[in-house]
Design an enzyme around this catalytic site. Sequence first.
Site, PDB file in Angstrom:
ATOM      1  N   ILE A  61       0.866  -1.175   0.000  1.00  0.00           N
ATOM      2  CA  ILE A  61       0.000   0.000   0.000  1.00  0.00           C
ATOM      3  C   ILE A  61       0.904   1.226   0.000  1.00  0.00           C
ATOM      4  O   ILE A  61       2.048   1.168   0.449  1.00  0.00           O
ATOM      5  CB  ILE A  61      -1.003   0.017   1.175  1.00  0.00           C
ATOM      6  CG1 ILE A  61      -0.291  -0.040   2.531  1.00  0.00           C
ATOM      7  CG2 ILE A  61      -1.994  -1.119   1.049  1.00  0.00           C
ATOM      8  CD1 ILE A  61      -1.258   0.030   3.719  1.00  0.00           C
ATOM      9  N   ASP A  62       0.391   2.328  -0.532  1.00  0.00           N
ATOM     10  CA  ASP A  62       1.198   3.537  -0.677  1.00  0.00           C
ATOM     11  C   ASP A  62       1.724   4.032   0.668  1.00  0.00           C
ATOM     12  O   ASP A  62       1.098   3.828   1.717  1.00  0.00           O
ATOM     13  CB  ASP A  62       0.366   4.654  -1.318  1.00  0.00           C
ATOM     14  CG  ASP A  62      -0.056   4.324  -2.740  1.00  0.00           C
ATOM     15  OD1 ASP A  62       0.558   3.428  -3.350  1.00  0.00           O
ATOM     16  OD2 ASP A  62      -1.009   4.969  -3.238  1.00  0.00           O
ATOM     17  N   ARG A  63       2.840   4.729   0.606  1.00  0.00           N
ATOM     18  CA  ARG A  63       3.481   5.228   1.822  1.00  0.00           C
ATOM     19  C   ARG A  63       2.558   6.072   2.705  1.00  0.00           C
ATOM     20  O   ARG A  63       2.540   5.896   3.924  1.00  0.00           O
ATOM     21  CB  ARG A  63       4.737   6.020   1.452  1.00  0.00           C
ATOM     22  CG  ARG A  63       5.544   6.448   2.666  1.00  0.00           C
ATOM     23  CD  ARG A  63       6.892   6.999   2.279  1.00  0.00           C
ATOM     24  NE  ARG A  63       7.743   7.136   3.452  1.00  0.00           N
ATOM     25  CZ  ARG A  63       9.043   7.384   3.406  1.00  0.00           C
ATOM     26  NH1 ARG A  63       9.644   7.524   2.232  1.00  0.00           N
ATOM     27  NH2 ARG A  63       9.748   7.487   4.523  1.00  0.00           N
TER      28      ARG A  63
END
Length: 234
Positions: A61-63
């Site tokens: 998942i994105d940062r």
Amino acid sequence: MFKPQDIIYEDNHIIVVNKRAGDLVQPDAEGQSALENEIKDFIKRRDEKPGAVYLGVVHRIDRPVSGAVMFAKTSKALVRLNEMLRKGEIDKRYWAIVEELPEVEHDTLVHHIVRDGKTNKSKAHMSPKKDSKEARLEYKMIAGSSNYYLLEVKLFTGRHHQIRCQLAKIGCSIRGDLKYGARRSNPDGGISLHSRSLEFMHPVRKERIKIEAPVPSGDNLWEFFDSAVRASEE
């Protein structure tokens, strides 16, 4: 970054942690610390393993996104989970706090996403474009406040920044997501997108597993929406 209390599920084959916004799942080109390495180090110390610890990243998942991230502790589990992911057999649900009320409270979105590597941003189009990939998700509004709305999102594909750019495309930018049109940033630098749950058939034991990640603590809006959803379910 990682703390033992972040573990929300673990057995001999799988470990799922509740990622904080801002944490990397895997090391980047700059060599910054990432969950993958920190969990390996923790398992090595906890279990007193003499050799290298095996840990495979099942999905990312994105940062700036928080929530459930799954890792495989055995190669057998990783191969099977990757195949399940490819076939769409892992049900991934996200919670997104958005700034505008969607025109339709429950809908399926189909767009064609083009990724721009230079800006690290994706754009959603209504029709196919050069190098585009189809992106599909389903959302429904499950709670609201005077200024924000909580959407539950089910992903059918896994494209770059998919939820962020598809919701922005319909005028529903995610709270804190300046890159996709939000009015202001969040205090912690993250965005109000949370990997809420994972549901799948266990790759070895063949039993149904559902894992829920608690919403970020210390955020009054997340806590408000969490309480609102629980009250509606009672």
